[in-house]
Design a protein around this motif. Structure first.
Motif, PDB file in Angstrom:
ATOM      1  N   PHE A 188      29.312 -11.978  64.515  1.00 25.16           N
ATOM      2  CA  PHE A 188      28.696 -13.141  65.149  1.00 25.16           C
ATOM      3  C   PHE A 188      28.331 -14.237  64.144  1.00 25.16           C
ATOM      4  N   CYS A 189      28.122 -13.860  62.869  1.00 18.22           N
ATOM      5  CA  CYS A 189      27.647 -14.820  61.858  1.00 18.22           C
ATOM      6  C   CYS A 189      28.667 -15.114  60.765  1.00 18.22           C
ATOM      7  N   ASN A 190      29.918 -14.650  60.958  1.00 14.54           N
ATOM      8  CA  ASN A 190      31.000 -14.945  60.004  1.00 14.54           C
ATOM      9  C   ASN A 190      30.777 -14.314  58.637  1.00 14.54           C
ATOM     10  N   LEU A 191      30.343 -13.064  58.640  1.00 14.12           N
ATOM     11  CA  LEU A 191      30.058 -12.353  57.392  1.00 14.12           C
ATOM     12  C   LEU A 191      30.880 -11.073  57.314  1.00 14.12           C
ATOM     13  N   THR A 192      30.782 -10.416  56.168  1.00 13.53           N
ATOM     14  CA  THR A 192      31.437  -9.127  55.944  1.00 13.53           C
ATOM     15  C   THR A 192      30.357  -8.060  55.818  1.00 13.53           C
ATOM     16  N   GLY A 193      30.587  -6.897  56.405  1.00 15.51           N
ATOM     17  CA  GLY A 193      29.614  -5.812  56.311  1.00 15.51           C
ATOM     18  C   GLY A 193      30.302  -4.465  56.359  1.00 15.51           C
ATOM     19  N   ILE A 194      29.674  -3.484  55.735  1.00 11.98           N
ATOM     20  CA  ILE A 194      30.235  -2.131  55.707  1.00 11.98           C
ATOM     21  C   ILE A 194      29.271  -1.152  56.350  1.00 11.98           C
ATOM     22  N   LYS A 195      29.760  -0.422  57.346  1.00 15.11           N
ATOM     23  CA  LYS A 195      29.053   0.747  57.862  1.00 15.11           C
ATOM     24  C   LYS A 195      29.648   1.949  57.130  1.00 15.11           C
ATOM     25  N   PRO A 196      28.921   2.556  56.179  1.00 10.73           N
ATOM     26  CA  PRO A 196      29.508   3.625  55.366  1.00 10.73           C
ATOM     27  C   PRO A 196      29.656   4.946  56.127  1.00 10.73           C
ATOM     28  N   THR A 197      30.430   5.840  55.538  1.00 17.74           N
ATOM     29  CA  THR A 197      30.527   7.213  56.043  1.00 17.74           C
ATOM     30  C   THR A 197      29.138   7.823  56.132  1.00 17.74           C
ATOM     31  N   THR A 431      32.201  -0.313  68.782  1.00 13.38           N
ATOM     32  CA  THR A 431      31.487   0.071  67.555  1.00 13.38           C
ATOM     33  C   THR A 431      30.845   1.452  67.604  1.00 13.38           C
ATOM     34  N   VAL A 432      30.363   1.883  68.765  1.00 15.77           N
ATOM     35  CA  VAL A 432      29.561   3.110  68.809  1.00 15.77           C
ATOM     36  C   VAL A 432      30.356   4.365  68.487  1.00 15.77           C
ATOM     37  N   SER A 433      31.652   4.371  68.796  1.00 18.84           N
ATOM     38  CA  SER A 433      32.448   5.580  68.534  1.00 18.84           C
ATOM     39  C   SER A 433      32.518   5.885  67.035  1.00 18.84           C
ATOM     40  N   ILE A 434      32.452   4.851  66.204  1.00 18.68           N
ATOM     41  CA  ILE A 434      32.492   5.053  64.745  1.00 18.68           C
ATOM     42  C   ILE A 434      31.258   5.825  64.296  1.00 18.68           C
ATOM     43  N   ASN A 435      30.095   5.497  64.862  1.00 21.67           N
ATOM     44  CA  ASN A 435      28.868   6.214  64.500  1.00 21.67           C
ATOM     45  C   ASN A 435      28.867   7.628  65.057  1.00 21.67           C
ATOM     46  N   LEU A 436      29.376   7.792  66.269  1.00 23.14           N
ATOM     47  CA  LEU A 436      29.454   9.147  66.834  1.00 23.14           C
ATOM     48  C   LEU A 436      30.340  10.040  65.970  1.00 23.14           C
ATOM     49  N   ALA A 437      31.402   9.468  65.402  1.00 20.68           N
ATOM     50  CA  ALA A 437      32.321  10.239  64.558  1.00 20.68           C
ATOM     51  C   ALA A 437      31.857  10.326  63.106  1.00 20.68           C
ATOM     52  N   GLY A 438      30.919   9.481  62.720  1.00 20.92           N
ATOM     53  CA  GLY A 438      30.394   9.518  61.349  1.00 20.92           C
ATOM     54  C   GLY A 438      31.308   8.903  60.306  1.00 20.92           C
ATOM     55  N   ILE A 439      32.277   8.100  60.739  1.00 17.08           N
ATOM     56  CA  ILE A 439      33.283   7.551  59.827  1.00 17.08           C
ATOM     57  C   ILE A 439      32.928   6.122  59.420  1.00 17.08           C
ATOM     58  N   PRO A 440      33.593   5.568  58.396  1.00 16.56           N
ATOM     59  CA  PRO A 440      33.259   4.221  57.919  1.00 16.56           C
ATOM     60  C   PRO A 440      34.048   3.130  58.625  1.00 16.56           C
ATOM     61  N   ALA A 441      33.511   1.924  58.576  1.00 15.63           N
ATOM     62  CA  ALA A 441      34.211   0.756  59.107  1.00 15.63           C
ATOM     63  C   ALA A 441      33.721  -0.494  58.393  1.00 15.63           C
ATOM     64  N   ILE A 442      34.610  -1.456  58.221  1.00 14.81           N
ATOM     65  CA  ILE A 442      34.282  -2.745  57.622  1.00 14.81           C
ATOM     66  C   ILE A 442      34.526  -3.840  58.658  1.00 14.81           C
TER      67      ILE A 442
END
Length: 490
Positions: A188-197, A431-442
């Protein structure tokens, strides 16, 4: 160099200037404290400013640099911290009346690592109360506005962290991600972010929302900034039994400009009904850019996405109802002055101290954990969680990563969806499936809407501990595009 030029630089570039003594830590710190002072009244991204202490920290780091210490690439660079990450002697509220005056006696594990690396904490960021929300409209201390257009939300729950970076109040920030709370604000804010493993970054000192889903991660202007931050905060912490990495991430081999040998899968069922046409077009255009960099792109079917949102909210709310039971009006935090006995103290303190969204999720969580409904709801949600993880495992047997949307739409206007919880929850579908699986996403920018002139983001999803490969793809993409360098209409 002129200090005012800092706004055009990334965190890594600012760190390089400090190391080369072209600008001092104190000058940089004072510049960003000034930007907070100039912009925060309109944006409301920051809840507490660490001004005097931040300047003293900057001066001490400068002495270490002057003495020839090689501290880290981000030594002396200011950072803003989401307000659910404990910071010793600096007010930390989780944006809730329940913790309005709480000052932690200790710092979170990630804070200790950042401070050791020479980071300068300048402020705490606004957020959805206890990280429960997707727009930073549920904060007890006012709504955060999107710097691209102040009529729009910045996303959530790490909306304050994202808005602060987008409004040039800090070169980077820390957020937390339970179901997309780093990635959606970045989109939404034109940034980069990492949700780690899950397990790669310590959760010690993170105020728990859903313990099996929460993960701290970086928000920055580009992927290299985020990678360098993640390298600093990842790794072992014996105080957190879920922190399972022996060593921090090493991204030294991730900054390549081609993607030869990389296979990227695109789930074609992610691009159906409900996804905004412009969002779909921009992400598929990004796939073309990745292909031009040498990646092999293939479409495939990802089963089970329709179950991700209900499973997520059952698991998350169940864990929330347990985690937030500690806020009882007795041990610490808000205590109602209207209570006459112990039972009233519990009831009124929680009724007055929590906002409506937090209470909604506590009640939902208590319901699905109750004896009559545990098997029907919570147990089945855990079975769906296992199925989702297995589906990702099968996909990663064929692909190095998956390209998908972050959100079905661009940012929406303040007040537009807050009265419709179901619509808000369904916005988390990618987005929520990534957290349920515990995997990373950028999450990273890939365009701007022609309709409302708001940013569009995409996400690259990887297998457990595949962050270096994800960073490689994101870095190569950002070398040939300039979406991440664009600013809004602050």
């Amino acid at each position: 160099m002129a200090v005012k030029e800092l706004k055009t630089l990334s965190a890594v570039e600012i760190g390089r200037l400090i190391k080369n003594r072209e600008v001092s830590c104190k000058e940089v710190t004072n510049y960003y404290l000034g930007e907070i002072n100039n912009n925060n009244n309109e944006i409301n991204a920051v809840l507490a400013v660490n001004g005097e202490k931040a300047v003293k920290t900057a001066e001490s780091i400068q002495k270490r640099i002057n003495n020839g210490e090689d501290i880290s690439p981000l030594a002396g660079v200011p950072v803003i911290i989401k307000d659910n990450i404990c910071t010793k002697n600096l007010r930390t509220t989780a944006a809730s009346k329940m913790l309005e005056n709480f000052i932690p006696p200790y710092s979170a594990g990630v804070m200790e690592k950042l401070e050791h690396a020479g980071a300068v904490v300048i402020a705490k960021a606004n957020m959805d109360e206890f990280a429960m929300g997707g727009s930073t409209e549920t904060s007890s201390f006012g709504i955060t506005k999107n710097p691209w257009n102040k009529q729009y939300v910045p996303g959530g729950s790490s909306g304050g962290s994202a808005a602060a970076v987008a409004a040039n109040m800090s070169p980077y920030a820390l957020g937390s991600d339970t179901g997309g709370s780093i990635r959606q604000p970045c989109s939404f804010c034109n940034l980069t972010g990492i949700k780690p493993t899950y397990g790669s970054v310590s959760r010690y000192g993170l105020m728990a929302y859903a313990s099996s889903l929460d993960q701290i991660g970086p928000i920055g202007k580009n992927v290299q900034d985020c990678a360098e931050v993640l390298a600093l905060i990842s790794g072992l912490d014996k105080r957190d039994s879920t922190a399972i990495m022996d060593k921090p991430f090493d991204f030294s081999n991730s900054y390549e400009e081609d993607l030869k040998g990389i296979k990227i899968g695109i789930p074609k069922n992610y691009f159906g009904n409900g996804l905004n046409t412009e969002v779909s077009e921009k992400i598929l255009a990004a796939a073309g850019v990745l292909k031009g960099l040498g990646a092999e792109i293939q479409e495939f079917e990802m089963p089970g996405i329709e179950y991700a949102v209900p499973a997520y909210y059952i698991v998350a709310c169940a864990e929330a109802s347990s985690n937030l039971s500690r806020y009882d009006g007795i041990k610490y935090g808000f205590t109602s002055k209207n209570a006459n006995d112990l039972q009233e103290t519990y009831y009124k303190s929680r009724s007055e101290g929590f906002g409506s969204e937090v209470k909604r999720r506590i009640m939902l969580g208590s319901f699905v954990l109750s004896s009559g409904y545990f098997d029907a709801y919570y147990k089945k949600a855990l079975q769906v969680r296992t199925m989702i993880k297995e589906n990702f495992n099968k996909a990663f047997e064929k692909y190095d990563m998956i390209l998908s949307p972050v959100s079905p739409t661009t940012a929406y206007k303040i007040g537009e969806q807050i009265s419709d919880p179901i619509a808000m929850y369904m916005a988390d579908i990618y987005t929520v499936s990534i957290n349920l699986a515990g995997i990373p996403a950028i999450a990273l920018p890939c365009g701007v809407s022609d309709e409302n002139k708001m940013p569009i983001g995409m996400q690259l999803i990887g297998n457990n501990f595949a962050e270096p490969t994800l960073v490689r793809a994101a870095y190569a993409y950002q070398q040939v595009t300039d979406f991440h360098k664009r600013g809004g209409i602050l």
